[in-house]
Design a protein around this motif. Structure first.
Motif, PDB file in Angstrom:
ATOM      1  N   ILE A   1       0.844  -1.195   0.000  1.00 42.49           N
ATOM      2  CA  ILE A   1       0.000   0.000   0.000  1.00 42.49           C
ATOM      3  C   ILE A   1       0.883   1.250   0.000  1.00 42.49           C
ATOM      4  CG2 ILE A   1      -1.593   1.329   1.432  1.00 42.49           C
ATOM      5  CD1 ILE A   1      -3.071  -0.784   0.032  1.00 42.49           C
ATOM      6  N   ASN A   2       1.958   1.198   0.755  1.00 38.74           N
ATOM      7  CA  ASN A   2       2.846   2.352   0.774  1.00 38.74           C
ATOM      8  C   ASN A   2       3.685   2.462  -0.488  1.00 38.74           C
ATOM      9  OD1 ASN A   2       1.879   3.176   3.162  1.00 38.74           O
ATOM     10  ND2 ASN A   2       3.678   2.648   4.387  1.00 38.74           N
ATOM     11  N   LYS A   3       3.852   1.354  -1.197  1.00 36.97           N
ATOM     12  CA  LYS A   3       4.603   1.414  -2.457  1.00 36.97           C
ATOM     13  C   LYS A   3       3.673   1.689  -3.623  1.00 36.97           C
ATOM     14  CE  LYS A   3       8.078  -1.947  -1.081  1.00 36.97           C
ATOM     15  NZ  LYS A   3       8.410  -3.363  -1.102  1.00 36.97           N
ATOM     16  N   PHE A   4       2.381   1.739  -3.314  1.00 34.57           N
ATOM     17  CA  PHE A   4       1.389   1.699  -4.378  1.00 34.57           C
ATOM     18  C   PHE A   4       1.507   2.865  -5.352  1.00 34.57           C
ATOM     19  CE2 PHE A   4      -3.086   2.437  -5.786  1.00 34.57           C
ATOM     20  CZ  PHE A   4      -3.114   1.388  -6.667  1.00 34.57           C
ATOM     21  N   LEU A   5       1.829   4.041  -4.838  1.00 35.79           N
ATOM     22  CA  LEU A   5       1.910   5.197  -5.727  1.00 35.79           C
ATOM     23  C   LEU A   5       2.958   5.008  -6.804  1.00 35.79           C
ATOM     24  CD1 LEU A   5       1.370   8.575  -3.923  1.00 35.79           C
ATOM     25  CD2 LEU A   5      -0.107   7.317  -5.478  1.00 35.79           C
ATOM     26  N   TRP A   6       4.002   4.287  -6.465  1.00 33.38           N
ATOM     27  CA  TRP A   6       5.029   4.007  -7.484  1.00 33.38           C
ATOM     28  C   TRP A   6       4.469   3.107  -8.566  1.00 33.38           C
ATOM     29  CZ3 TRP A   6       8.674   7.241  -7.899  1.00 33.38           C
ATOM     30  CH2 TRP A   6       9.197   7.857  -6.764  1.00 33.38           C
ATOM     31  N   MET A   7       3.631   2.148  -8.155  1.00 30.98           N
ATOM     32  CA  MET A   7       3.011   1.282  -9.159  1.00 30.98           C
ATOM     33  C   MET A   7       2.157   2.123 -10.091  1.00 30.98           C
ATOM     34  SD  MET A   7       1.869  -1.888  -6.786  1.00 30.98           S
ATOM     35  CE  MET A   7       2.801  -2.218  -5.310  1.00 30.98           C
ATOM     36  N   VAL A   8       1.434   3.063  -9.496  1.00 29.04           N
ATOM     37  CA  VAL A   8       0.592   3.935 -10.304  1.00 29.04           C
ATOM     38  C   VAL A   8       1.456   4.748 -11.255  1.00 29.04           C
ATOM     39  CG1 VAL A   8      -0.981   5.879 -10.219  1.00 29.04           C
ATOM     40  CG2 VAL A   8      -1.198   4.038  -8.560  1.00 29.04           C
ATOM     41  N   ARG A   9       2.541   5.296 -10.721  1.00 32.43           N
ATOM     42  CA  ARG A   9       3.391   6.148 -11.548  1.00 32.43           C
ATOM     43  C   ARG A   9       4.031   5.343 -12.669  1.00 32.43           C
ATOM     44  NH1 ARG A   9       6.094   8.973  -6.554  1.00 32.43           N
ATOM     45  NH2 ARG A   9       4.264  10.152  -5.924  1.00 32.43           N
ATOM     46  N   ILE A  10       4.580   4.173 -12.304  1.00 39.96           N
ATOM     47  CA  ILE A  10       5.247   3.368 -13.326  1.00 39.96           C
ATOM     48  C   ILE A  10       4.230   2.866 -14.339  1.00 39.96           C
ATOM     49  CG2 ILE A  10       6.528   1.233 -13.690  1.00 39.96           C
ATOM     50  CD1 ILE A  10       7.849   1.798 -10.949  1.00 39.96           C
ATOM     51  N   GLY A  11       3.067   2.430 -13.846  1.00 34.80           N
ATOM     52  CA  GLY A  11       2.019   1.989 -14.763  1.00 34.80           C
ATOM     53  C   GLY A  11       1.565   3.134 -15.647  1.00 34.80           C
ATOM     54  N   GLY A  12       1.387   4.297 -15.032  1.00 30.48           N
ATOM     55  CA  GLY A  12       0.933   5.454 -15.785  1.00 30.48           C
ATOM     56  C   GLY A  12       1.963   5.958 -16.766  1.00 30.48           C
ATOM     57  N   GLY A  13       3.231   5.667 -16.503  1.00 31.04           N
ATOM     58  CA  GLY A  13       4.288   6.096 -17.410  1.00 31.04           C
ATOM     59  C   GLY A  13       4.159   5.439 -18.772  1.00 31.04           C
ATOM     60  N   VAL A  14       3.632   4.211 -18.771  1.00 25.82           N
ATOM     61  CA  VAL A  14       3.505   3.486 -20.038  1.00 25.82           C
ATOM     62  C   VAL A  14       2.061   3.513 -20.531  1.00 25.82           C
ATOM     63  CG1 VAL A  14       3.827   1.264 -21.159  1.00 25.82           C
ATOM     64  CG2 VAL A  14       5.463   2.035 -19.449  1.00 25.82           C
ATOM     65  N   PHE A  15       1.113   3.376 -19.599  1.00 17.27           N
ATOM     66  CA  PHE A  15      -0.306   3.355 -19.970  1.00 17.27           C
ATOM     67  C   PHE A  15      -0.984   4.608 -19.432  1.00 17.27           C
ATOM     68  CE2 PHE A  15       1.151  -0.992 -19.248  1.00 17.27           C
ATOM     69  CZ  PHE A  15       0.959  -1.525 -20.510  1.00 17.27           C
ATOM     70  N   PRO A  16      -1.244   5.546 -20.281  1.00 19.78           N
ATOM     71  CA  PRO A  16      -1.781   6.825 -19.802  1.00 19.78           C
ATOM     72  C   PRO A  16      -3.179   6.707 -19.183  1.00 19.78           C
ATOM     73  CG  PRO A  16      -0.942   7.003 -22.038  1.00 19.78           C
ATOM     74  CD  PRO A  16      -0.985   5.549 -21.727  1.00 19.78           C
ATOM     75  N   VAL A  17      -3.857   5.543 -19.324  1.00 16.68           N
ATOM     76  CA  VAL A  17      -5.162   5.399 -18.659  1.00 16.68           C
ATOM     77  C   VAL A  17      -5.028   5.542 -17.151  1.00 16.68           C
ATOM     78  CG1 VAL A  17      -7.016   4.109 -19.742  1.00 16.68           C
ATOM     79  CG2 VAL A  17      -4.760   3.041 -19.478  1.00 16.68           C
TER      80      VAL A  17
END
Lengths: 596, 687
Positions: free
Chosen positions: B574-590
């Motif tokens: 949960i505390n690392k989650f924002l990084w997942m969002v950022r990394i995911g968002g870096g490739v998938f703009p959705v």
């Protein structure tokens, strides 16, 4: 037909399915045999249907001891697999040899204990976390026998009174958790009446699919036992979700069929117990010990639900004197065969006894048949490996946990082998170091740097000699000073003069010795750097020497002229100061050269 | 050392040893003690926990080492790993640095040859401390080469316990750095030695040392390939290489052409031509893409804020963050103050060796400031330069003390002759407190050094000796509570899932799952494919029905999350989650970061963003957590890691089901249900 000459008078079968055992059925049969035929007979046949024979792990017959008698160790009757003619092929036979032949009309009572594994079938085969585990047991209400049976009854003892269903025959009674069939009278041979009992069992269905026990003997005082378990929960498979929340809240309801821990009864004085698996130590275990036994309670990493597997290793050390004995010049190990874990069914058990390196003449004595072969194992500091006796047995139940013996020859001297190896190893290492320090392993003996290095080493050696000489000079000076002090105390001028003479001679010799060294240093190019300092040192020392002589003569003179002590002191005071300064300088120089 | 306790020297004198031999004996025994100290100070974790591999990357190294011991070098070289990066796989043999594994296996083989029946795991666990011990020896020789043997000894002692180095070389930290720092220092030492002596043998040794270092820590020839002519980072090194060629060529030409004028003309023409050709080649290379531009990691070295804006995957690793002052203090302690002092001494006695160490020290200090993990590289330089400072200071002070003592001695024997003062006595009179000052300073130095020793031991024991696989906490009664949840989960995976099951988790746990759980993972710590990681990040941050599409397309059977809400373990998913969002968002703009934030604030309670409350990660972490009472006096569903009551207590899962949760809920594993209709058909057929 021979076999019909017998008939069973009384037969009670108690099936314990079971107070403690899981995947295990103990069947205890109490038989009374009477010879009805004319001939003397000493063999009794026991028949088992194929299904049971396949699962039979253990079979033992003992003469019946009446109730109330003191339990003394009973001698088991020999039981052998038999293959009598004219019998149905679907049955497996064992023959029990009676201690003495039975004449017509004689009777004999004996107990038969048979242990079956995997005889309980979970139905339903898959349950969820909240379900209870139900198992099915199938057998025959009538005793299957090649003989006619006069009276027979069967009681099935269940772990719990919650019974889903059971086959109802005539004369069926239920008492709490016990179901009683019979008594039935005058049954013909091979009568069969199938029954099925479907009941709840939440007892741990712990099955070791494979257990490798390694028993390693060290004659330095330890028997190390290492046991590798591959465990499975042999009951109904769990399906659906595993909820930790439910399990935490009500472990006995939500997870009733799971088992959380196992208990191992280790021998007394077991030490260095460990419990780990492939990925490291498991911290959930408890050890309690008293003088009679050591109890080890181990928890697998996770609760074991139906069908879940785990694998782990436990190990412990035992004192050697409790298990190793000597007889007829042979040593023998006397230790239990099977796992110390209670309530465990083992599908395949491999026992490896690792004997010390150099053991020979190995033989094994076990009370039941085992597969057996030999291997070698290379362990710490072994040259050709330790002999290993491997024993393999399938379908092992707690009844097999009997002592067995491994006999072997081992010479006491072989014990010294490993320490000697270590000692010689270190010895050769140090020798190699010494050789390295003293040997010249330079490849190019003519290269400039090599020559320069060699020259420098020579120069250093010479300087060391010069230093030695100088320090000897200094000690001579000290001796002279000492003689002066003696003079002031005793007034013995002659002794003082003698000391002076000896010192003169010594100093002359030393300066003679010094000369070739100095010429060498002057000629050597690599000494150019240190030469001025060395020369300075020698010059200063010479000056010091002269001064000491002058002082000495002055003082002796003073004494000869019988001057007062104060007067003499005044005379030499100036010299004394110079002397100290010079001595200081010489010391400094020596130290400086020493540091090069 | 320059100072030697008087009693020890008396003792040695009683052995009738010459001063030289005494010094040698003391030096060797100090070195031996330092060698042993460097080893045993790294054993805290073994004594406190067990002999195990730590952290994340070491598990991969351990797994490959195991493979190497079992299958031999050629199989290792050609190893294609199907168990990671499913469905891509990973060419392990060609993408790792084999120096560490080969070293460990070599040690293992030697021990086996010497008839010690050790397990490869023990060798791996103790490789780092062993090499740390060897590093102290190299530090001694290096210090001796740069300054004197006193400085060498001090350097050996300082580096033996320096936390900056210990952080990467405790027992169980089986990582490249453990071996590479040794190799680095060894290479530098041999290089300096070669420069000082001009010996060909030393330069050859230096080349081999360098080869060993790159094979352990980055880019050996097979791996580098043509990078040194193709990648932007290597251009500077290549430039230096060519410059050297040009310089020596010109030198040779100058030697051949005796005429100076002619040479000047030649020089002008060649330099202009060379620069022009080089410039054109570089330009063409850049334009055509033959020479790759600088990579992100390199940019982030030059500009610490670069990664944060452009490459979230680098910025998400805590050890890639810019270093805080406190961590400098934590890792270097007094060395931080001694370092400038050492630089002063180096500049006072400039030589090739001191220039080298100054360069090394300054550049590595800069890089240490940019990235936390590079403190490790700076540590040897800092230790060496500080050792020079300590040794030189102590030596100066003791020389002062000793010379004075002698004057005093002679003065006392002189008795009445005080009026005839030497020049030394005059000096003494001009600085009356010199002796006392020197003593005070010496005491100060020893006090500082002893503080350093205490600090290092404390840091090693408290901060750097935790395996991070097993978590320890203090219980209510002061007893030690162990959370062994990671291994519980990995072992469950290993035993109770099909052999070919694929596990999806955030990449941090990839190496551990493959090594301990022995199951195939989708992404792991190698992070070579950003898109793949972004896909996992996207799955974690989508709604369940969107995520299940991704999960099915990746053939995933189990999803693993790490959750600290029950125990208060803060480095969870949960505390690392924002990084997942950022990394995911870096490739998938959705995937857009603001969707998960409320007014730029990241929260999980009732006020959290609706997307946050319903994304897969949230659901998997908090599934049935709403019914759980974690702390007395708090409502059910109280998250102890974040100190809030969670916002969505009624989590329903449709396509996933809880397969296993560890006893402290730290690891939760979910099974992916088969698609509904097929499931129904199956039941129809068999049920």
């Amino acid at each position: 037909m021979k076999s019909f000459r017998f008939c069973f008078l009384m037969l009670t079968i108690a099936i314990l399915a079971s107070p403690a055992l899981s995947d295990l059925v103990l069947s205890k049969v109490d038989r009374r045999v009477e010879n009805a035929g004319p001939e003397k007979e000493s063999l009794v046949l026991l028949a088992f249907p194929e299904q049971q024979a396949k699962n039979m792990a253990y079979l033992m017959a003992t003469p019946h001891e009446g109730k109330g008698k003191v339990k003394n160790p009973v001698v088991a009757l020999p039981v052998e697999a038999a293959n009598p003619k004219d019998m149905p092929a679907a049955l497996t036979f064992y023959s029990v040899s009676l201690p003495k032949g039975l004449a017509e009309g004689d009777s004999f009572t004996f107990d038969v204990l048979a242990v079956f594994t995997h005889a309980l079938r979970p139905i339903p085969e898959q349950i969820t976390q909240a379900d209870i585990q139900l198992v099915l047991y199938q057998d025959s209400a009538h005793y299957l026998s090649p003989y006619a049976v006069k009276v027979q009854s069967l009681s099935v003892k269940l772990p719990d009174s919650r019974i889903e269903s059971y086959t109802k025959l005539e004369n069926t009674k239920i008492h709490g958790s016990e179901i009683k069939y019979g008594p039935y009278e005058n049954l013909p041979s091979f009568s069969y009446s199938p029954i099925a009992v479907h009941f709840e069992s939440n007892l741990p269905f712990a099955v070791a699919q494979e257990l490798v026990r390694e028993i390693e003997i060290s004659h330095w005082g330890n028997v190390q036992v290492t046991e590798h378990y591959k465990l499975i929960h042999g009951g109904a498979q769990s399906k659906g979700e595993f909820s930790r929340l439910d399990f935490l809240a009500r472990p006995n309801v939500r997870g009733a069929s799971a088992f959380r821990y196992l208990v191992a009864n280790l021998p007394p004085r077991a030490h260095s117990v460990y419990y780990r698996d492939e990925i490291g130590n498991i911290s959930t275990s408890h050890l309690r010990g008293d003088s009679k036994k050591t109890e080890l309670l181990i928890e697998p990493r996770y609760p074991m639900f139906g069908g879940w597997r785990t694998a782990f290793t436990i190990g412990y050390g035992l004192p050697l004197q409790d298990f190793l004995y000597e007889s007829d010049g042979k040593r023998f190990l006397n230790i239990t065969f099977s796992s110390p874990m209670v309530e465990l069914v083992i599908d395949a058990l491999i026992v490896k006894v690792v004997l010390p390196e150099g053991s020979s003449d190995i033989s094994v004595a076990a009370s039941f048949p085992v597969e057996q072969w030999q291997e070698t194992k290379i362990s710490h500091l072994d040259i050709d490996g330790r002999p290993v006796v491997v024993l393999k047995k399938t379908n092992v139940v707690p009844q097999h946990n009997q002592f067995f013996q491994v006999y072997y020859h081992f010479s006491q001297l072989s014990m010294l082998r490993e320490p000697l190896m270590l000692i010689s190893g270190f010895f050769f290492f140090f020798v190699a170091c010494i050789v390295y320090m003293h040997a010249d392993i330079s490849i190019s003996k003519s290269s400039a740097s090599y020559l320069a290095k060699q020259q420098w080493e020579e120069v250093q050696a010479v300087i060391q000699q010069v230093q030695n000489i100088i320090s000897r000079c200094l000690t001579t000076h000290d001796n002279l000073e000492a003689s002066l002090r003696d003079l002031s105390r005793t007034g013995n001028i002659q002794a003082c003069k003698a000391a002076r003479k000896a010192a003169d001679g010594l100093l002359k010799e030393l300066s003679k010795e010094l000369k070739p060294l100095l010429t060498f240093l002057q000629s050597s190019p690599s000494a150019a750097q240190v030469l001025p300092k060395v020369e300075e040192l020698v010059a200063k020392e010479r000056e010091l020497q002269e001064k000491v002589m002058v002082k000495h003569s002055t003082v002796v003179d003073g004494y000869e002229k019988k001057l007062g002590a104060r007067d003499i002191e005044n005379r030499v005071a100036l010299q004394q100061q110079k002397l100290t300064a010079l001595r200081q300088e010489v010391d400094d120089l020596l130290e400086f050269i020493d540091e090069i | 050392m320059a100072t030697m306790p008087a009693s020890a020297s008396d003792l040695l004198k009683s052995f009738k040893l010459k001063t030289k031999q005494q010094e040698l004996l003391i030096r060797v025994s100090i070195l031996c003690l330092v060698y042993i100290l460097a080893f045993i100070t790294r054993l805290f974790s073994v004594l406190r926990y067990e002999s195990m591999i730590h952290e994340f990357d070491p598990y991969f190294n351990y797994r490959t080492t195991l493979y190497l011991t079992e299958n031999g070098f050629y199989d290792f070289w050609n190893w294609f790993d199907y168990e990671s990066w499913y469905p891509l796989g990973r060419i392990v043999g060609g993408t790792l640095y084999p120096g560490l594994m080969v070293t460990a296996v070599l040690i293992y083989r030697i021990l086996r040859f010497l008839r010690f029946a050790v397990h490869i795991r023990e060798v791996c666990v103790l490789t780092a401390p062993f090499f740390a011990s060897n590093t102290t020896l190299v530090a001694y020789f290096f210090g001796k080469e740069i300054w004197d043997s006193g400085a060498g000894l001090v350097a050996a002692i300082l580096i033996a316990i320096c936390p900056g180095y210990i952080s990467r070389s405790v027992a169980g930290s089986y990582d490249n750095e453990g071996v590479a720092i040794f190799a680095l220092l060894f290479t530098f030492y041999v290089f300096v030695k070669a420069v000082n002596t001009g010996s060909l043998a030393w330069s050859l040794a230096s080349a081999f040392g360098y080869f060993y270092m790159v094979s352990a820590w980055g880019g050996y020839i097979r791996f580098v390939g043509f990078q040194h002519v193709q990648s932007g980072e290597h251009m500077a090194a290549m430039g230096v290489f060519f410059l050297m060629q040009v310089f020596y060529f010109l030198d040779w030409v100058k030697h051949m052409l005796s005429d100076t004028k002619l040479f000047q003309a030649f020089l002008r023409i060649t330099v202009t031509c060379a620069v022009a050709v080089g410039g054109i080649a570089l330009g063409l290379g850049m334009v055509s893409g033959y020479i790759s531009p600088w990579t992100g990691r390199f940019y982030s070295l030059l500009d610490p804020t670069y990664a944060k804006d452009h490459i979230p995957i680098i910025a998400s690793v805590s050890e890639h963050q810019p270093t805080a002052w406190s961590s400098f203090m934590f890792d270097f302690h007094i060395l931080l103050f001694l370092f400038p002092a050492g630089l002063y001494f180096c500049f006072k006695r400039l030589s090739d060796a001191t220039i080298f160490i100054v360069m090394y020290g300054l550049t590595s200090m800069y890089f240490a400031g940019v990235m936390v993990r590079l403190i490790l590289v700076a540590t040897p330089a800092v230790c060496l330069i500080s050792a020079i400072a300590v040794s030189a200071t102590v030596k100066n002070l003791t020389v002062l003390l000793r010379s004075k003592n002698k004057v005093v001695q002679t003065g006392s024997t002189k008795g009445s002759g005080g009026s005839k003062s030497s020049s030394k006595a005059l000096l003494d009179q001009s600085q009356p407190f010199q002796k006392n000052g020197a003593i005070a300073l010496l005491f100060g130095a020893f006090y500082l050094l002893s503080r350093y020793a205490t600090h290092c031991t404390w840091v090693t024991s408290e901060a750097y000796s935790s395996p991070s696989i097993v978590l320890a906490a203090r219980g209510a009664h002061g007893n030690r509570v162990i959370f062994d949840d990671y291994r519980e989960a990995y072992f469950w995976l290993r035993q109770n899932t099909p052999q070919d099951a694929k596990v999806m988790s955030w990449w941090d746990y990839g190496y551990q799952i493959t090594a301990m759980g022995n199951r195939t993972v989708i992404v792991d710590n190698n992070t070579w494919n950003n898109t793949h990681i972004a896909t996992v990040g996207r799955a974690m941050s989508s709604y369940e029905d969107e995520a299940i599409e991704i999960i099915r397309s990746l053939d995933v059977d189990y999803v693993l999350v790490v959750f600290g809400g029950v125990t208060g373990y803060s480095s969870d998913d949960i505390n690392k989650f924002l990084w997942m969002v950022r990394i995911g968002g870096g490739v998938f703009p959705v995937i857009k970061e603001p969707d998960y934030l409320v007014n730029g604030e990241y929260r999980v309670d009732k006020g959290a963003a609706p997307k946050m409350l319903n994304c897969l990660m949230y659901k998997l972490c908090y599934y049935r957590f709403g019914e759980m009472l974690t702390e007395y006096g708090k409502p059910p569903g109280y998250d102890r890691a974040r100190g809030v009551e969670i916002g969505n207590k009624d989590v329903k899962l449709e396509h996933l089901e809880e397969a296993f949760t560890t006893s402290n809920w730290i690891v939760r594993i979910y099974r992916v249900k088969p698609p509904n209709n097929r499931w129904w058909l199956n039941r129809y057929k068999f049920g």
